[in-house]
Design a protein around this motif. Structure first.
Motif, PDB file in Angstrom:
ATOM      1  N   GLN A  13       0.827  -1.190   0.000  1.00  0.00           N
ATOM      2  CA  GLN A  13       0.000   0.000   0.000  1.00  0.00           C
ATOM      3  C   GLN A  13       0.868   1.250   0.000  1.00  0.00           C
ATOM      4  O   GLN A  13       2.030   1.230   0.434  1.00  0.00           O
ATOM      5  N   ALA A  14       0.320   2.332  -0.481  1.00  0.00           N
ATOM      6  CA  ALA A  14       1.037   3.606  -0.499  1.00  0.00           C
ATOM      7  C   ALA A  14       1.545   3.940   0.908  1.00  0.00           C
ATOM      8  O   ALA A  14       0.838   3.731   1.898  1.00  0.00           O
ATOM      9  N   GLY A  15       2.783   4.412   0.950  1.00  0.00           N
ATOM     10  CA  GLY A  15       3.410   4.720   2.221  1.00  0.00           C
ATOM     11  C   GLY A  15       4.237   3.583   2.774  1.00  0.00           C
ATOM     12  O   GLY A  15       5.005   3.767   3.730  1.00  0.00           O
ATOM     13  N   GLY A  16       4.097   2.402   2.174  1.00  0.00           N
ATOM     14  CA  GLY A  16       4.813   1.230   2.639  1.00  0.00           C
ATOM     15  C   GLY A  16       6.240   1.169   2.129  1.00  0.00           C
ATOM     16  O   GLY A  16       6.720   2.082   1.458  1.00  0.00           O
ATOM     17  N   SER A  17       6.894   0.047   2.459  1.00  0.00           N
ATOM     18  CA  SER A  17       8.304  -0.132   2.114  1.00  0.00           C
ATOM     19  C   SER A  17       8.554  -1.515   1.529  1.00  0.00           C
ATOM     20  O   SER A  17       7.843  -2.469   1.850  1.00  0.00           O
ATOM     21  N   LEU A  18       9.564  -1.595   0.704  1.00  0.00           N
ATOM     22  CA  LEU A  18      10.047  -2.858   0.155  1.00  0.00           C
ATOM     23  C   LEU A  18      11.560  -2.754   0.002  1.00  0.00           C
ATOM     24  O   LEU A  18      12.095  -1.655  -0.179  1.00  0.00           O
TER      25      LEU A  18
END
Length: 115
Positions: A13-18
Motif C-alpha cells: 500500500q502507499a506509504g509502505g516499504s520494500l
C-alpha cells in the motif's frame, strides 16, 4: 556471461516499504557501476539509482530521499531500500551492471503500489 537475479518485489500500500536485492554471478567490484531502472506499463525504461565502484550514488529526482541504494561487494549484492512508496512507483524494477565485457540486466521484478 554475467547473471543478475533480483528479488523482493511485491504488492504494497502507499506509504509502505520494500527492499530489493540483486545478486550477481561475478564480482560487482569489477563493474563501473551497479544501477536500478524501472519501467511502467506503456512507458520507457527509466533510471532510478546507481552506485559506482568508488561508492558514489546518484538518484532520479523522483526517488531522492526515499530509495537509498547500497551494495555489499563481499556478497556481490546490490540493494534498493524503497520507502514512502507511491502508486506512481508501480513498475518492473531491474538491476544492471556495467562490466568491461559488457552491460548485463536482471530479469526484473514487479512492484505494485496501491492507493
Amino acid at each position: 556471461q554475467v547473471q543478475l537475479v533480483e528479488s523482493g518485489g511485491g504488492s504494497v500500500q502507499a506509504g509502505g516499504s520494500l527492499t530489493f536485492s540483486c545478486l550477481a554471478s561475478v564480482l560487482i567490484y569489477s563493474s563501473d557501476a551497479m544501477c536500478w531502472y524501472h519501467q511502467s506499463t506503456g512507458k520507457q525504461r527509466e533510471f532510478v539509482a546507481a552506485v559506482t565502484r568508488v561508492g558514489e550514488r546518484n538518484y532520479a529526482e523522483s526517488v531522492k530521499g526515499r530509495f537509498p541504494i547500497s551494495r555489499d561487494s563481499a556478497k556481490n549484492a546490490v540493494y534498493l531500500l524503497m520507502s514512502s512508496l507511491k502508486p506512481e512507483d508501480t513498475a518492473v524494477y531491474s538491476c544492471t551492471g556495467d562490466w568491461a565485457i559488457g552491460d548485463y540486466w536482471g530479469q526484473g521484478t514487479q512492484v505494485t503500489v496501491s492507493s
